[in-house]
Structure formats: C-alpha cells, structure tokens
Design a protein around this motif. Structure first.
Motif, short mmCIF file in Angstrom:
data_model
loop_
_atom_site.label_atom_id
_atom_site.label_comp_id
_atom_site.label_asym_id
_atom_site.label_seq_id
_atom_site.Cartn_x
_atom_site.Cartn_y
_atom_site.Cartn_z
N ASP A 290 0.66 -1.13 0.08
CA ASP A 290 0.13 0.00 -0.04
C ASP A 290 0.95 1.42 0.07
O ASP A 290 1.76 1.55 0.84
CB ASP A 290 -0.84 -0.04 1.14
N ILE A 291 0.82 1.98 -1.31
CA ILE A 291 1.64 3.17 -1.31
C ILE A 291 0.73 4.66 -1.16
O ILE A 291 1.15 5.74 -1.69
CB ILE A 291 2.57 3.22 -2.25
N THR A 292 -0.23 4.40 -0.50
CA THR A 292 -1.24 5.51 -0.28
C THR A 292 -0.49 6.94 0.18
O THR A 292 -1.10 7.88 -0.34
CB THR A 292 -2.49 5.39 0.52
N ALA A 293 0.25 6.59 1.24
CA ALA A 293 1.02 7.80 1.67
C ALA A 293 1.92 8.56 1.02
O ALA A 293 2.53 9.49 1.34
CB ALA A 293 1.51 7.19 3.08
N LEU A 294 2.26 7.74 -0.22
CA LEU A 294 3.73 8.49 -0.90
C LEU A 294 3.22 9.47 -1.84
O LEU A 294 2.29 9.35 -2.65
CB LEU A 294 4.51 7.18 -1.55
N ASP A 295 3.74 10.71 -1.88
CA ASP A 295 3.79 11.89 -2.64
C ASP A 295 4.48 11.60 -3.88
O ASP A 295 4.22 12.03 -5.08
CB ASP A 295 3.81 13.21 -1.97
N ASN B 231 0.57 -5.22 -10.95
CA ASN B 231 -1.10 -5.35 -10.68
C ASN B 231 -1.13 -4.09 -9.83
O ASN B 231 -0.51 -4.05 -8.85
CB ASN B 231 -1.36 -6.67 -9.92
N THR B 232 -2.28 -3.30 -10.07
CA THR B 232 -2.71 -2.40 -9.41
C THR B 232 -4.09 -2.32 -8.78
O THR B 232 -4.86 -2.79 -9.59
CB THR B 232 -2.22 -1.14 -9.89
N ALA B 233 -4.43 -1.86 -7.82
CA ALA B 233 -5.64 -1.58 -7.58
C ALA B 233 -6.17 -0.21 -6.73
O ALA B 233 -4.91 0.36 -6.40
CB ALA B 233 -6.27 -2.77 -6.31
N LEU B 234 -7.18 0.20 -6.68
CA LEU B 234 -7.46 1.44 -6.20
C LEU B 234 -7.17 1.63 -4.56
O LEU B 234 -6.58 2.53 -4.26
CB LEU B 234 -9.09 1.86 -6.39
N ASN B 235 -7.68 0.78 -3.88
CA ASN B 235 -7.36 0.61 -2.42
C ASN B 235 -7.18 -0.81 -1.77
O ASN B 235 -7.27 -1.82 -2.51
CB ASN B 235 -8.46 1.13 -1.61
N LEU B 236 -6.82 -0.99 -0.70
CA LEU B 236 -6.42 -2.09 -0.01
C LEU B 236 -7.81 -3.02 -0.18
O LEU B 236 -7.26 -4.33 -0.39
CB LEU B 236 -6.35 -1.82 1.54
N GLU B 237 -8.78 -2.83 -0.03
CA GLU B 237 -9.79 -3.72 0.10
C GLU B 237 -9.87 -4.30 -1.48
O GLU B 237 -10.08 -5.56 -1.40
CB GLU B 237 -11.29 -2.89 0.15
N LYS B 238 -9.86 -3.48 -2.55
CA LYS B 238 -9.87 -4.11 -3.92
C LYS B 238 -8.83 -4.59 -4.07
O LYS B 238 -8.91 -5.81 -4.70
CB LYS B 238 -9.98 -2.90 -4.84
N GLY B 239 -7.64 -4.47 -3.51
CA GLY B 239 -6.51 -5.01 -3.52
C GLY B 239 -6.47 -6.66 -3.03
O GLY B 239 -6.42 -7.98 -3.74
N LYS C 163 1.27 -13.76 -5.08
CA LYS C 163 0.76 -12.86 -6.18
C LYS C 163 0.69 -11.38 -5.68
O LYS C 163 0.26 -11.27 -4.19
CB LYS C 163 -0.72 -13.00 -6.47
N THR C 164 1.41 -10.41 -6.28
CA THR C 164 1.55 -9.10 -5.87
C THR C 164 0.47 -8.08 -6.36
O THR C 164 0.36 -8.09 -7.49
CB THR C 164 3.03 -8.61 -5.61
N VAL C 165 -0.09 -7.19 -5.42
CA VAL C 165 -0.98 -6.16 -5.97
C VAL C 165 -0.21 -4.71 -5.30
O VAL C 165 -0.04 -4.83 -4.09
CB VAL C 165 -2.03 -6.21 -5.51
N VAL C 166 -0.21 -3.60 -6.10
CA VAL C 166 0.43 -2.46 -5.47
C VAL C 166 -0.98 -1.49 -5.41
O VAL C 166 -1.62 -1.47 -6.35
CB VAL C 166 1.28 -1.70 -6.44
N GLN D 243 -3.30 4.15 -19.45
CA GLN D 243 -2.14 3.42 -18.38
C GLN D 243 -2.17 4.03 -16.95
O GLN D 243 -2.00 3.35 -16.08
CB GLN D 243 -0.85 3.86 -19.02
N ALA D 244 -2.18 5.33 -16.62
CA ALA D 244 -2.31 5.90 -15.43
C ALA D 244 -3.57 5.50 -14.75
O ALA D 244 -3.56 5.24 -13.44
CB ALA D 244 -2.44 7.48 -15.59
N ALA D 245 -4.72 5.28 -15.65
CA ALA D 245 -5.94 4.71 -14.75
C ALA D 245 -5.67 3.71 -14.26
O ALA D 245 -6.03 3.09 -13.13
CB ALA D 245 -7.10 4.83 -15.81
N LYS D 246 -5.02 2.71 -15.06
CA LYS D 246 -4.70 1.23 -14.85
C LYS D 246 -3.97 1.25 -13.50
O LYS D 246 -4.08 0.48 -12.59
CB LYS D 246 -4.03 0.57 -16.18
N MET D 247 -2.81 2.33 -13.40
CA MET D 247 -2.23 2.26 -12.30
C MET D 247 -2.63 2.44 -10.86
O MET D 247 -2.41 1.90 -10.08
CB MET D 247 -1.11 3.34 -12.48
#
Lengths: 121, 270
Positions: A47-52, A101-109, A75-78, B219-223
């Motif tokens: 989880d990198i929510t806090a990173l600017d 692999n990316t997801a919007l937030n922890l829950e979705k990850g 399997k890894t999700v950021v 791509q950014a949305a995917k991220m």
C-alpha cells in the motif's frame, strides 16, 4: 525504522508510510521476501497511499519485489497509487516496463488477490 | 527643419523637467485623476512619460512608446486604473507642454511649427497607448473565455457505484488533453471507480498527440487500479490511428457507448 509486514489470512500487507531512502527500500525488499517464505503467503499487498513521490528506483524495486514474490508463489498487488504519482510514472514511460498489478485501495487489492487465487485453485 | 525643431523641443523639455512636472501633477490633481495613486508612483509615471516623449522627439522612433504602452496596459488592468486615467494623463501632459511652448515662443515666428511638431509626437504616443489598451482587454476576454471553456469541457459523470463516463466533445488540443488526464485521475481517486468509459463520439479529429494522451490516460488509470473502455471512435479516426501506427493493443475498445456500457457492467459483475 523497520516497516511492519502484517499477515491477514494468507496474505501479507505492507503499508509504506514515509518517504524511503534507496537503502531502506532494498532492506524492505529483503524483509518481505524472507517473510513470504516464512509464512508461505499466497498473496502480497503493498500500500503506497501515503507516498507523494515515487521515483524510478522505487518503482523498479516495487516491480522487482512483485516479480520475485510471484516466483515464490505470492501474487502481488500495489494499491493506492495517487493520481499525480500515476501521471508522473506514465510520463516517465515506466508503466510498460513494470508490469505491475494495481488496485485502487487495500480492499480492492485483497479482492483481486482472492479472485486470482480462486482461479489458480 | 522639423528634425531641428524636434531636437530643440526635446532639449527644452529636458531642461525644464521639474517645472513641467509640478505643473502636470497639479493639473492632474485638479482633475481628480490621481486620487488612488501614490506620490512615488506619480513621480515615476511622469518621469517615464517624459523620457518617452523626449526620446521619441530625439530619435523619431516609437519603440519606447510601444514598450511603455504594453507595460502600462498590463499594469492598468492589474491595478484597475481606467483607460481615461492613463490617456487623460497623457493628454494633460500635452496641454502642459503646449502651454509651455506658447509662453516661451510667444513672439517667435516658429511657434506654429513647434506646437504642431509637439502635437504630432504626443498624439501618436497616445494612439499607441489606446491601441495597447484595446488589445490587452481583448486578450483578457479571450483568456477568460478559454478558461471557461476548459472548465466546462470535461464532464466526468458517475453512472454506477464504481463506473465513470467521460463523454468528450469537440477538438482536443494538448492543453485540454492534459487537463482531461488530471481531471479523470482525480475523479477516479475521489469516487474509487474501477471502470471508466471514455466516449469519443463527439471528437471530430484524433491525431497522434491525442491518441498518445488517451493511451497515457488509460495507463495512468490502470495504475490507480481502474480499467478503461474507449467507445465511439469514428471510422475515419480509426483509419488515422492505424495509419499513424498508434499501438492500440493495450486499449479495450467498443464501437458505441451502449456496447461499452454492457461490457462495463459485465466487468463489474465479475
């Protein structure tokens, strides 16, 4: 400062709260990988929510962690990449090389991990 | 001959700068033009104006006047000084100069020539300034309209809990596409959306720049963790994209919004 690596069910959750130096990132990589082996985790959420700011080194290391974890069977999700961060990374042309692999937030990850593991069986 | 007259006038004005300044300021104060302006500023304005008149008289060129006009037009817009304050000040300066010439050359037979030489130069300077004002205000209006259009031009609509639709309409240039990316990414984070539909039915022309930006957006949305579906690319646009060799293998495309929505619903249920 050590970054806590939490275990939930079969997954590991790592929340990065502060900017990190290159050395710290490498240490985190080592910690995560040995922890995966230790608990035989089947999934990893970073989880990198806090990173600017995410620089290219950080990005590459995240991608390395993901790939190595995959080899170890996790399997890894950021999750929680900020809009500005995503934009910068895309401008840098990094996305294609990373293959994360990316997801919007922890829950979705975690949902995503569960689905993947279901499919894999 | 007129060169000589100009030269003589410039020397004269330079020599009596202080006296002329006093006169100008008192006249201006009488008119109530300088109420909101500080003394320092008045002094500076007068010196500036004087320098310009003198240098124009000397060289016969209006470069200084044009530069000054641009400066003052921008500044006036900023400080809410009105056009009649600035132009009025210049006309008053002309009055002061002419009175001074009349007094000095009462019995001289060159009086007429001197007055007309002075008037020619100052009139030209005033007209340059007036023009600068008009241009400046036109630019300001144009800028405002542009901003208003930009603000209105990117509707990001939430259609389901986790689904956003972005119907793009009109020509997309690079400034606008940049804004689309930013707006969309922020909305994704705000609504925690997982599926985005970008509808391009209303976009008449797609060039490589726009295509590039769309790919970057995807791509950014995917991220962030959101999938993007592109709908409504017109046949000519599709042809252009293929011809210029844009790599669209990473994009999910559908022919119209309806099928795009259907696909999005299916993806959400998964």
């Amino acid at each position: 400062m050590d970054i806590p690596i939490l275990k939930i069910e079969n997954f590991l959750v790592v929340t990065i709260q502060t900017e990190m130096s290159d050395d710290e990132i490498l240490k985190l990589q080592k910690d995560i990988l040995s922890r995966i082996k230790e608990v035989r985790a089947s999934g990893l959420v970073i989880d990198i929510t806090a990173l600017d700011v995410v620089d290219s080194f950080m990005g590459r290391t995240l991608s390395n962690i993901a790939n190595t974890a995959n080899l170890l069977g996790a399997k890894t999700v950021v999750v929680g990449i900020r809009p500005a961060v995503a934009l910068t990374l895309v401008e840098l042309g990094i996305r294609i090389k990373w293959n994360l692999n990316t997801a919007l937030n922890l829950e979705k990850g975690i949902d995503m991990l569960k689905k993947c593991i279901e499919i894999r069986g | 001959m007129s060169m000589n007259l100009n030269k003589e006038l410039s020397l004269l004005f330079e020599g009596h700068a202080n006296q002329l300044k006093e006169q100008w300021i008192s006249e201006m104060k009488k008119l109530g033009f300088l109420e909101q302006v500080s003394d320092d500023e008045i002094e500076k304005q007068f010196t500036n104006l004087c320098d310009i008149v003198v240098s124009t008289l000397k060289t016969g060129k209006y470069d200084d006047a044009e530069k000054y006009a641009r400066d003052i037009a921008q500044k006036a817009v900023l400080q809410h000084m009105t056009v009649d304050q600035v132009i009025g000040g210049m006309l008053k300066l002309q009055d002061v100069y002419q009175c001074f010439i009349f007094e000095k050359f009462k019995d001289d037979k060159r009086l007429c020539d001197l007055v007309s030489a002075c008037a020619t130069v100052i009139n030209k300077i005033v007209s340059i300034n007036a023009l600068a004002f008009v241009e400046e205000s036109e630019q300001e209006i144009l800028q405002q309209q542009k901003e208003a259009m930009l603000a209105l031009s990117i509707p990001v609509l939430q259609i389901r809990d986790e689904m956003l639709i972005v119907p793009l309409i009109g020509i997309i240039d690079s400034a606008r596409s940049q804004q689309i990316v930013e707006e969309l990414l922020n909305k994704i984070a705000e609504y925690q959306a997982s599926i985005i539909i970008i509808d391009l039915t209303g976009v008449p022309i797609i060039d490589s720049l726009v295509a590039n930006h769309i790919i970057k957006t995807v791509q950014a949305a995917k991220m962030l963790g959101a999938e993007t579906i592109i709908t409504g690319i017109s046949p000519p646009n599709a042809q252009t994209l293929v011809n210029i060799g844009v790599d669209i293998s990473t994009l999910i495309t559908k022919n119209n919004l309806r099928t795009g929505l259907k696909l999005a619903d299916e993806m959400l249920q998964k």
